[in-house]
Scaffold this motif. Structure first.
Motif, PDB file in Angstrom:
ATOM      1  N   ASP A 125       0.815  -1.214   0.000  1.00  0.00           N
ATOM      2  CA  ASP A 125       0.000   0.000   0.000  1.00  0.00           C
ATOM      3  C   ASP A 125       0.849   1.264   0.000  1.00  0.00           C
ATOM      4  O   ASP A 125       0.558   2.233   0.696  1.00  0.00           O
ATOM      5  N   ILE A 126       1.910   1.253  -0.803  1.00  0.00           N
ATOM      6  CA  ILE A 126       2.790   2.414  -0.928  1.00  0.00           C
ATOM      7  C   ILE A 126       2.280   3.271  -2.077  1.00  0.00           C
ATOM      8  O   ILE A 126       2.137   2.788  -3.200  1.00  0.00           O
ATOM      9  N   GLU A 127       2.010   4.524  -1.774  1.00  0.00           N
ATOM     10  CA  GLU A 127       1.439   5.420  -2.778  1.00  0.00           C
ATOM     11  C   GLU A 127       2.337   6.595  -3.143  1.00  0.00           C
ATOM     12  O   GLU A 127       2.009   7.346  -4.046  1.00  0.00           O
ATOM     13  N   ALA A 128       3.428   6.772  -2.433  1.00  0.00           N
ATOM     14  CA  ALA A 128       4.329   7.888  -2.713  1.00  0.00           C
ATOM     15  C   ALA A 128       5.750   7.439  -2.420  1.00  0.00           C
ATOM     16  O   ALA A 128       5.988   6.550  -1.609  1.00  0.00           O
ATOM     17  N   LEU A 129       6.709   8.041  -3.101  1.00  0.00           N
ATOM     18  CA  LEU A 129       8.120   7.743  -2.887  1.00  0.00           C
ATOM     19  C   LEU A 129       8.842   8.976  -2.383  1.00  0.00           C
ATOM     20  O   LEU A 129       8.371  10.079  -2.603  1.00  0.00           O
ATOM     21  N   PRO A 130       9.973   8.779  -1.760  1.00  0.00           N
ATOM     22  CA  PRO A 130      10.628   7.529  -1.417  1.00  0.00           C
ATOM     23  C   PRO A 130      10.054   6.910  -0.146  1.00  0.00           C
ATOM     24  O   PRO A 130       9.424   7.589   0.663  1.00  0.00           O
ATOM     25  N   VAL A 131      10.291   5.614  -0.010  1.00  0.00           N
ATOM     26  CA  VAL A 131       9.902   4.865   1.178  1.00  0.00           C
ATOM     27  C   VAL A 131      11.078   3.970   1.542  1.00  0.00           C
ATOM     28  O   VAL A 131      11.677   3.346   0.668  1.00  0.00           O
ATOM     29  N   THR A 132      11.389   3.919   2.817  1.00  0.00           N
ATOM     30  CA  THR A 132      12.451   3.051   3.310  1.00  0.00           C
ATOM     31  C   THR A 132      11.873   2.153   4.390  1.00  0.00           C
ATOM     32  O   THR A 132      11.180   2.633   5.289  1.00  0.00           O
ATOM     33  N   LEU A 133      12.139   0.863   4.271  1.00  0.00           N
ATOM     34  CA  LEU A 133      11.663  -0.127   5.233  1.00  0.00           C
ATOM     35  C   LEU A 133      12.851  -0.810   5.889  1.00  0.00           C
ATOM     36  O   LEU A 133      13.905  -0.953   5.278  1.00  0.00           O
ATOM     37  N   VAL A 134      12.639  -1.270   7.112  1.00  0.00           N
ATOM     38  CA  VAL A 134      13.560  -2.205   7.750  1.00  0.00           C
ATOM     39  C   VAL A 134      12.752  -3.460   8.006  1.00  0.00           C
ATOM     40  O   VAL A 134      11.682  -3.397   8.623  1.00  0.00           O
ATOM     41  N   ILE A 135      13.247  -4.589   7.480  1.00  0.00           N
ATOM     42  CA  ILE A 135      12.578  -5.863   7.725  1.00  0.00           C
ATOM     43  C   ILE A 135      13.503  -6.744   8.554  1.00  0.00           C
ATOM     44  O   ILE A 135      14.727  -6.612   8.478  1.00  0.00           O
ATOM     45  N   ASP A 136      12.903  -7.630   9.345  1.00  0.00           N
ATOM     46  CA  ASP A 136      13.708  -8.568  10.112  1.00  0.00           C
ATOM     47  C   ASP A 136      13.973  -9.805   9.252  1.00  0.00           C
ATOM     48  O   ASP A 136      13.550  -9.884   8.087  1.00  0.00           O
ATOM     49  N   GLY A 137      14.679 -10.778   9.798  1.00  0.00           N
ATOM     50  CA  GLY A 137      15.049 -11.970   9.043  1.00  0.00           C
ATOM     51  C   GLY A 137      13.879 -12.807   8.586  1.00  0.00           C
ATOM     52  O   GLY A 137      14.000 -13.597   7.643  1.00  0.00           O
ATOM     53  N   ASP A 138      12.731 -12.653   9.240  1.00  0.00           N
ATOM     54  CA  ASP A 138      11.531 -13.396   8.858  1.00  0.00           C
ATOM     55  C   ASP A 138      10.680 -12.648   7.834  1.00  0.00           C
ATOM     56  O   ASP A 138       9.633 -13.145   7.414  1.00  0.00           O
ATOM     57  N   GLY A 139      11.085 -11.437   7.477  1.00  0.00           N
ATOM     58  CA  GLY A 139      10.337 -10.644   6.511  1.00  0.00           C
ATOM     59  C   GLY A 139       9.289  -9.743   7.124  1.00  0.00           C
ATOM     60  O   GLY A 139       8.526  -9.101   6.402  1.00  0.00           O
ATOM     61  N   ALA A 140       9.249  -9.671   8.456  1.00  0.00           N
ATOM     62  CA  ALA A 140       8.300  -8.761   9.107  1.00  0.00           C
ATOM     63  C   ALA A 140       8.841  -7.338   9.011  1.00  0.00           C
ATOM     64  O   ALA A 140      10.022  -7.091   9.264  1.00  0.00           O
ATOM     65  N   ILE A 141       7.977  -6.423   8.640  1.00  0.00           N
ATOM     66  CA  ILE A 141       8.388  -5.030   8.532  1.00  0.00           C
ATOM     67  C   ILE A 141       8.426  -4.437   9.934  1.00  0.00           C
ATOM     68  O   ILE A 141       7.416  -4.394  10.630  1.00  0.00           O
ATOM     69  N   ARG A 142       9.600  -3.992  10.346  1.00  0.00           N
ATOM     70  CA  ARG A 142       9.809  -3.455  11.688  1.00  0.00           C
ATOM     71  C   ARG A 142       9.797  -1.937  11.725  1.00  0.00           C
ATOM     72  O   ARG A 142       9.626  -1.343  12.787  1.00  0.00           O
ATOM     73  N   TYR A 143      10.006  -1.312  10.566  1.00  0.00           N
ATOM     74  CA  TYR A 143      10.015   0.156  10.525  1.00  0.00           C
ATOM     75  C   TYR A 143       9.697   0.598   9.103  1.00  0.00           C
ATOM     76  O   TYR A 143      10.171  -0.001   8.144  1.00  0.00           O
ATOM     77  N   ARG A 144       8.897   1.654   8.991  1.00  0.00           N
ATOM     78  CA  ARG A 144       8.560   2.281   7.708  1.00  0.00           C
ATOM     79  C   ARG A 144       8.877   3.762   7.807  1.00  0.00           C
ATOM     80  O   ARG A 144       8.458   4.424   8.750  1.00  0.00           O
ATOM     81  N   HIS A 145       9.573   4.254   6.814  1.00  0.00           N
ATOM     82  CA  HIS A 145       9.845   5.688   6.752  1.00  0.00           C
ATOM     83  C   HIS A 145       9.315   6.188   5.420  1.00  0.00           C
ATOM     84  O   HIS A 145       9.805   5.802   4.359  1.00  0.00           O
ATOM     85  N   LEU A 146       8.313   7.034   5.482  1.00  0.00           N
ATOM     86  CA  LEU A 146       7.719   7.615   4.290  1.00  0.00           C
ATOM     87  C   LEU A 146       8.334   8.986   4.075  1.00  0.00           C
ATOM     88  O   LEU A 146       8.327   9.814   4.977  1.00  0.00           O
ATOM     89  N   GLY A 147       8.891   9.199   2.898  1.00  0.00           N
ATOM     90  CA  GLY A 147       9.497  10.492   2.576  1.00  0.00           C
ATOM     91  C   GLY A 147      11.014  10.410   2.579  1.00  0.00           C
ATOM     92  O   GLY A 147      11.600   9.338   2.690  1.00  0.00           O
ATOM     93  N   VAL A 148      11.607  11.570   2.437  1.00  0.00           N
ATOM     94  CA  VAL A 148      13.063  11.668   2.332  1.00  0.00           C
ATOM     95  C   VAL A 148      13.718  11.204   3.628  1.00  0.00           C
ATOM     96  O   VAL A 148      13.404  11.692   4.706  1.00  0.00           O
TER      97      VAL A 148
END
Length: 170
Positions: A125-148
């Motif tokens: 559900d990403i509608e704008a860039l940039p977006v930065t994610l941190v995922i853990d080893g299992d693929g769970a998203i632990r952090y989302r940063h929307l924007g610069v």
């Protein structure tokens, strides 16, 4: 209508729109989706997005058309030079434009998936860039940063979280 009312209405409308975008973004998937796409640098090499899991990762969604992506790029370059593994998702772009962009500005990514249709972005559900994610080893998203992504956020949130997830995984 006087200028104060016009300004107030314009600001209110922007806040409603921004709130809607953020609510939709934050309501996106919490797991890294399993799709197979080609690598940006090699159209013949298929890469499963699931192959990204196994260790904590920083994943950056970017596009050559994205002006804000240009602004954050030096931060990504610095993180890469400091040993933070970055994985790119080239989102809704043309392959040639993206490759030319990385050639000009530098390529901080271990690899980039080429996602011309935005399949991963839609799943998250990403509608704008940039977006930065941190995922853990299992693929769970632990952090989302929307924007610069700025240096402060990179140094105080992203890097410590990746280090914590790596320690936890051992």
């Amino acid at each position: 209508m006087n200028n104060r009312i016009t300004t107030f209405l314009a600001v209110a409308a922007l806040l409603v729109i921004a709130g809607s975008v953020l609510a939709r973004f934050n309501g996106g998937g919490n797991e890294w989706p399993a799709v197979t796409l080609s690598e940006l640098a090699d159209a013949d090499r298929a890469v499963s997005s699931a192959s990204i899991t196994g260790e904590p990762r920083v994943i950056n969604f970017w596009g050559s058309w994205c002006v804000a992506c240009r602004e954050e790029h030096p931060v990504l370059q610095r993180l890469s030079e400091e040993g933070i593994a970055l994985f790119g998702v080239n989102h809704l772009d043309e392959r040639e434009d993206a490759l030319r962009w990385l050639d000009y500005f530098g390529d901080p990514y271990e690899t980039s998936l080429f996602d011309a249709e935005g399949r991963i972005g839609k799943a998250l559900d990403i509608e704008a860039l940039p977006v930065t994610l941190v995922i853990d080893g299992d693929g769970a998203i632990r952090y989302r940063h929307l924007g610069v992504l700025d240096n402060k956020t990179a140094d105080t949130v992203i890097v410590p979280l990746v280090e914590k997830l790596k320690r936890k995984q051992k």
